[in-house]
Motif scaffolding. Structure first.
Motif, PDB file in Angstrom:
ATOM      1  N   GLN A   1      -0.865  -8.244   1.501  1.00  0.00           N
ATOM      2  CA  GLN A   1       0.139  -8.403   2.550  1.00  0.00           C
ATOM      3  C   GLN A   1       0.359  -7.111   3.340  1.00  0.00           C
TER       4      GLN A   1
ATOM      5  N   ASP B   1       1.355  -3.364  -2.114  1.00  0.00           N
ATOM      6  CA  ASP B   1       1.201  -4.636  -2.827  1.00  0.00           C
ATOM      7  C   ASP B   1      -0.265  -5.003  -3.049  1.00  0.00           C
TER       8      ASP B   1
ATOM      9  N   ASP C   1      -1.407  -8.093  -3.126  1.00  0.00           N
ATOM     10  CA  ASP C   1      -1.772  -9.421  -2.639  1.00  0.00           C
ATOM     11  C   ASP C   1      -2.274  -9.435  -1.200  1.00  0.00           C
TER      12      ASP C   1
HETATM   13 MG    MG Z   1       3.623 -10.686  -1.779  1.00  0.00          MG
END
Ligand code: MG
Ligand code: GDP
Lengths: 134, 222
Positions: free
Chosen positions: B91, B87, B89
């Motif tokens: 994470q 991902d 973002d």
């Molecule tokens: Mg996410």
């Protein structure tokens, strides 16, 4: 209540048929059936304009009280089928433009694979890969 | 090292964090491809500056479509043996990927799924846990695989698997589709514990819990 059984069965069969179509919609046959259905619908529209009472008679045959109720039920089924068909058609369209967009994106991306020299000297990705050149 | 691994990162409006994510990942995995999906911010440029290859969708197609594009791109590299879905973002942990690779090599697995529920590092909200558990149940019921987590974006796939996978679910339902296709392939798979960071940033941007309903509809109305 008991005389509604037949229409309930008919409607449920119709609904189930459309749900089944969700899982198995094969192009040509589905389209042909849709078109035949539309033709029948148009023919029946003419009949029901000429003989308005026909709806009442059908309603009685399948066990619904009034012709107007019958029209409502028919519309519900028709609308459901329209919704499903439209959804499936949009999905199909989406698959096509996704492929197109992916092709564009990949064609424009830089490709710099260190081990790829072998391929870049030959014909790129031709289906005749490996076939002897005359 | 890790020259045969490609990280595939679906990227959509993550300019704030993608630079760090790519830089951190590239310290261990030099090959990173970000599939930018028509971001309206500087995501693509930031990712490129951090050293990732950026493939740009001309219009937004969704996370599933982006993964498939990344797969196709990575398959173009004859040296690629593994693909990791990761991902944008922030994470996911690079150290988790390293552990997944070790597991795959040691146990000769073709696929390693990340799972949040194999240890207690991941702190998700109660509602999120309930929805995820339901998703796990649904996935296990409808596919041949038996997993402890669903819709976890961190996965390791061998080249052979990537070659045979074809994601057609453009949006979020792709995660279940992927599991189903892998189940049908009858390959050796495993699960590895991963730590998903629920930062304020990712919570603010992440999927609404309501998307569970949308995913279900997309899966049923195939
Ligand atoms: Mg996410
Ligand atoms: N390419 C692409 N990536 C997306 C899209 N939506 C989300 N993503 C990416 O998918 C990853 C996970 O998305 P997120 O919304 O955080 O989902 P969650 O972690 O499951 O809540 C992130 O890397 C996002 O940037 C999209 O429409 N297109």
């Amino acid at each position: 209540m008991t005389n509604l059984v037949l229409i309930q069965v008919v409607l449920m069969v119709a609904v189930l048929a459309f749900v089944a179509r969700l899982f198995r919609s094969n192009g040509a046959r589905a389209q042909a059936i849709r078109r035949l259905g539309l033709l029948l619908f148009a023919a029946f529209a003419v009949v029901s304009i000429l003989i308005p009472n026909v709806w009442n008679r059908i309603a009685h045959v399948v066990g619904v009280g009034r012709g107007t109720d019958m029209v409502l039920y028919a519309l519900v089924v028709a609308f459901l089928s329209f919704t499903v068909t439209t959804y499936l058609r949009f999905r199909d369209l989406e698959t096509r433009y996704t492929r197109l967009a992916r092709r564009l994106a990949l064609d424009e991306a830089e490709r710099d694979f260190p081990q790829e020299q072998v391929r870049t000297t030959g014909a790129p990705d031709s289906p005749t890969d490996g076939a002897p050149t005359a | 090292m890790n020259d045969d691994v490609w990280l595939v990162i679906p990227l959509y409006n993550e300019a704030q964090v993608i630079g760090d994510v790519v830089a951190t990942a590239r310290a261990v995995f030099p090959h990173v491809v970000c599939v930018d999906d028509g971001s309206s911010d500087a995501s693509a440029a930031v990712a490129e500056a951090a050293g990732a290859v950026v493939v740009r969708h001309p219009i937004n197609l969704g996370q599933g479509a982006a993964l498939q594009t990344g797969f196709t791109y990575a398959l173009g590299d004859p040296g690629m043996r593994w693909v990791v879905t990761f991902d944008a973002d922030g994470q996911h942990q690079v150290s988790d990927v390293v552990a997944m690779l070790e597991k795959a090599r040691a146990e000769s697995l073709e696929v390693v799924f990340g799972s949040r529920f194999l240890d207690d590092r991941t702190q998700a909200s109660v509602l999120k846990k309930i929805v995820l558990r339901a998703a796990v149940g649904y996935t296990n019921l409808t596919t041949k695989t038996r997993l402890t987590d669903a819709h976890n974006g961190l996965r390791l796939l061998s080249r052979g698997v990537v070659e045979r996978i074809d994601i057609t679910q453009n949006r979020m339902a792709h995660a279940s589709e992927l599991v189903a296709q892998i189940g049908d392939l009858d390959v050796r798979y495993g699960e590895s514990p991963v730590h998903i960071l629920y930062t304020d940033y990712s919570k603010a941007k992440g999927q609404s819990i309501w998307n569970a309903v949308n995913i279900l509809v997309e899966l049923i109305l195939r």
